[in-house]
Design an enzyme around this catalytic site. Sequence first.
Site, PDB file in Angstrom:
ATOM      1  N   SER A 168       0.838  -1.201   0.000  1.00  0.00           N
ATOM      2  CA  SER A 168       0.000   0.000   0.000  1.00  0.00           C
ATOM      3  C   SER A 168       0.866   1.241   0.000  1.00  0.00           C
ATOM      4  CB  SER A 168      -0.917   0.019   1.226  1.00  0.00           C
ATOM      5  OG  SER A 168      -1.578   1.263   1.345  1.00  0.00           O
ATOM      6  N   TYR A 205      -1.376  -1.478  10.700  1.00  0.00           N
ATOM      7  CA  TYR A 205      -1.585  -1.807   9.286  1.00  0.00           C
ATOM      8  C   TYR A 205      -0.540  -1.118   8.415  1.00  0.00           C
ATOM      9  CZ  TYR A 205      -3.746  -2.342   4.721  1.00  0.00           C
ATOM     10  OH  TYR A 205      -3.971  -2.646   3.395  1.00  0.00           O
ATOM     11  N   LYS A 209       2.322  -2.974   5.897  1.00  0.00           N
ATOM     12  CA  LYS A 209       2.483  -2.706   4.465  1.00  0.00           C
ATOM     13  C   LYS A 209       3.921  -2.283   4.147  1.00  0.00           C
ATOM     14  CE  LYS A 209      -0.367  -4.586   3.897  1.00  0.00           C
ATOM     15  NZ  LYS A 209      -0.763  -5.682   2.982  1.00  0.00           N
TER      16      LYS A 209
END
Length: 343
Positions: A168, A205, A209
């Site tokens: 991401s 999160y 990533k």
Amino acid sequence: MQLSFWDFVKNQFATPEPVVKVDLTGKTVVVLGANTGLGFEATKHFATMNPGRLILACRSQSKGQAAVEKLKAATGYATAELWIIDLADFASVKQFADKLEQDGGRLDILVENAAVGLFTYEGTKDGWDASLQVNCLSTSLVALLLLPIMVKTAKEHSTLPRIVVVSSEVHYWYTFEKGLSEDPEILKTLGSAEYCTPKKMEERYILTKLLNVLFVRALNARLAPTTPLIVDAVNPGYCYSELRRGLSGIRAVVDYLMELVLAFSTERGSRQLVWAALAHQDHPEKLRGAYISASKVEEVSDFVLSREGGKVQDRIWDEMLDILGKVDPRVTATVNQYLSPTA
């Protein structure tokens, strides 16, 4: 490279590229997390390209079977296979690899899309924070266990398989704190209940990533240029996703408003996964170790490119191999046979 909020907004309004189309006749495609969201939409695209085998790797039998039926109804592809894998359980990952190894078939494309977006610590039976195990450790374990099958496929069928790890653009927004970057056991610390305070988990999160990008770069750096395998990381962009279904309170309200204004459709985001798996058929070397966003190779974060980032990457790689080698000795065998001991 740094990514400002306004860069992020501008990217969300870019003109979408059409989905890449390639004839997949005879080839085998595996998509992790294929029953919903980006994974399912990518699977739909692959199904229209006549793959020899299309394997939906899902955690839930019932949800996975529903996805197989939905895929058939949407595309007419009637031979999709459901295989079960739970990335929160190392034993399940090993069983998945066992099945593919014993199956004896080829593997041309592996899309590692499965992930969780948790904001609180959840311990797994293996003793890790679930976010870290699912998004990073097990994702890496799958890649390393299936790598020999993909190299074998390349040699037997004169093809060039690809491993696509879904990362991401949020990786630009995480930097290791000094104490953590110098920790002798970075992953062990990150995966411990003691470290995973509510404040730390707010960035979990984003961290995972970044770890995906570091894994792809570390693995690619240790693959000989002649190894018939492409490994890359891809950013699908900010799109509608069930990853954020666990949000609550003000965070959920803000995300809801952002989705209304900025989010891509899930289908549009899935085009990036397909692009990373199929683009540049004439010059696939362009994608070795690449970070892909908006259907092109982009520079990774300044931290990743920095000297400190390089040291962190190498230390995490070494620690990860030690951890995963104890989970399954095939990891160590893969490293010894296919990878260089030095970057």
